[in-house]
Design an enzyme around this catalytic site. Structure first.
Site, PDB file in Angstrom:
ATOM      1  CB  VAL A 146      22.604  92.096  13.390  1.00 30.59           C
ATOM      2  CG1 VAL A 146      23.280  93.457  13.275  1.00 30.59           C
ATOM      3  CG2 VAL A 146      21.242  92.225  14.061  1.00 30.59           C
ATOM      4  N   PRO A 147      23.954  91.490  10.062  1.00 35.81           N
ATOM      5  CG  PRO A 147      23.651  92.312   7.899  1.00 35.81           C
ATOM      6  CD  PRO A 147      22.991  92.216   9.242  1.00 35.81           C
ATOM      7  CB  CYS A 148      28.484  92.231  12.489  1.00 36.47           C
ATOM      8  SG  CYS A 148      28.429  90.594  13.223  1.00 36.47           S
ATOM      9  CG  HIS A 149      28.553  88.221   7.718  1.00 40.20           C
ATOM     10  ND1 HIS A 149      27.314  88.215   8.335  1.00 40.20           N
ATOM     11  CD2 HIS A 149      28.321  88.069   6.392  1.00 40.20           C
ATOM     12  CE1 HIS A 149      26.381  88.068   7.412  1.00 40.20           C
ATOM     13  NE2 HIS A 149      26.963  87.977   6.230  1.00 40.20           N
ATOM     14  NE  ARG A 150      25.309  90.704   4.327  1.00 36.97           N
ATOM     15  CZ  ARG A 150      23.987  90.697   4.395  1.00 36.97           C
ATOM     16  NH1 ARG A 150      23.312  91.809   4.621  1.00 36.97           N
ATOM     17  NH2 ARG A 150      23.326  89.564   4.230  1.00 36.97           N
TER      18      ARG A 150
END
Length: 182
Positions: A146-150
């Site tokens: 779940v690409p919360c780094h984006r």
């Protein structure tokens, strides 16, 4: 009591702990983060489970997909995920709904791109919920998948990340095809 199988994974930007429960990935989280104990307690209490070092098909596949991601051979993931909310979140329909919508919308941030918390809250048709979106993003125990780094600040600066800002920078540079420096 149920069991959450866990295994450790050394990435290029830090050590991760992977967890599987009932044939789903329930955790891909950073070992160095300050909230580690909070995440562990939430998962174990909510699932009525304890950690046990071991392997599962889900963990094996997650590790293989992470290897491909870090070697720039994978841009999307196809692992079944288990999203675990706290009792408080489940008792608060708006918060639980906001978390679920934020998680779903986080999947729609394409590889190699970023979005601000403000834009993400607008996408969710709730432009004033920037803090709720940030809180939901901040409680994500399934990093990278779940690409919360984006998600970044409106000023295009990197903001908080469970693995630390250095890890967030490396992940974004990896996705942008930039040579990263450790």
């Amino acid at each position: 009591m149920e069991t959450i199988q866990i295994q450790y994974y050394q990435s290029i930007c830090g050590k991760l702990i992977l967890g599987s429960f009932e044939e789903k990935l329930c955790m891909c989280d950073w070992m160095n983060e300050e909230r580690r104990a909070v995440i562990d307690k939430r998962l174990q209490n909510t699932l009525h489970a304890k950690y046990e070092i071991g392997n599962s098909e889900i963990i094996t596949e997650a590790m293989a997909q992470l290897d491909e991601y870090f070697s720039r051979k994978r841009t999307t993931f196809d692992i079944p995920l288990a999203f675990i909310g706290t009792d408080f979140q489940k008792a608060m329909p708006f918060f639980e709904e906001q978390n679920q919508k934020t998680e779903e919308e986080s999947f729609n941030i394409p590889y190699g791109t970023t979005i601000s918390y403000a834009k993400l809250s607008q996408r969710l048709n709730n432009p004033k919920a920037i803090r709720a979106v940030a809180a939901a993003n901040g409680t994500n125990p399934i990093s990278i998948f779940v690409p919360c780094h984006r998600v970044i600040g409106s000023n295009h600066k990197l903001t908080g990340y469970g693995g630390g800002l250095a890890a967030k920078k490396i992940l974004l540079e990896l996705e942008a095809g930039i040579k990263y420096l450790l």
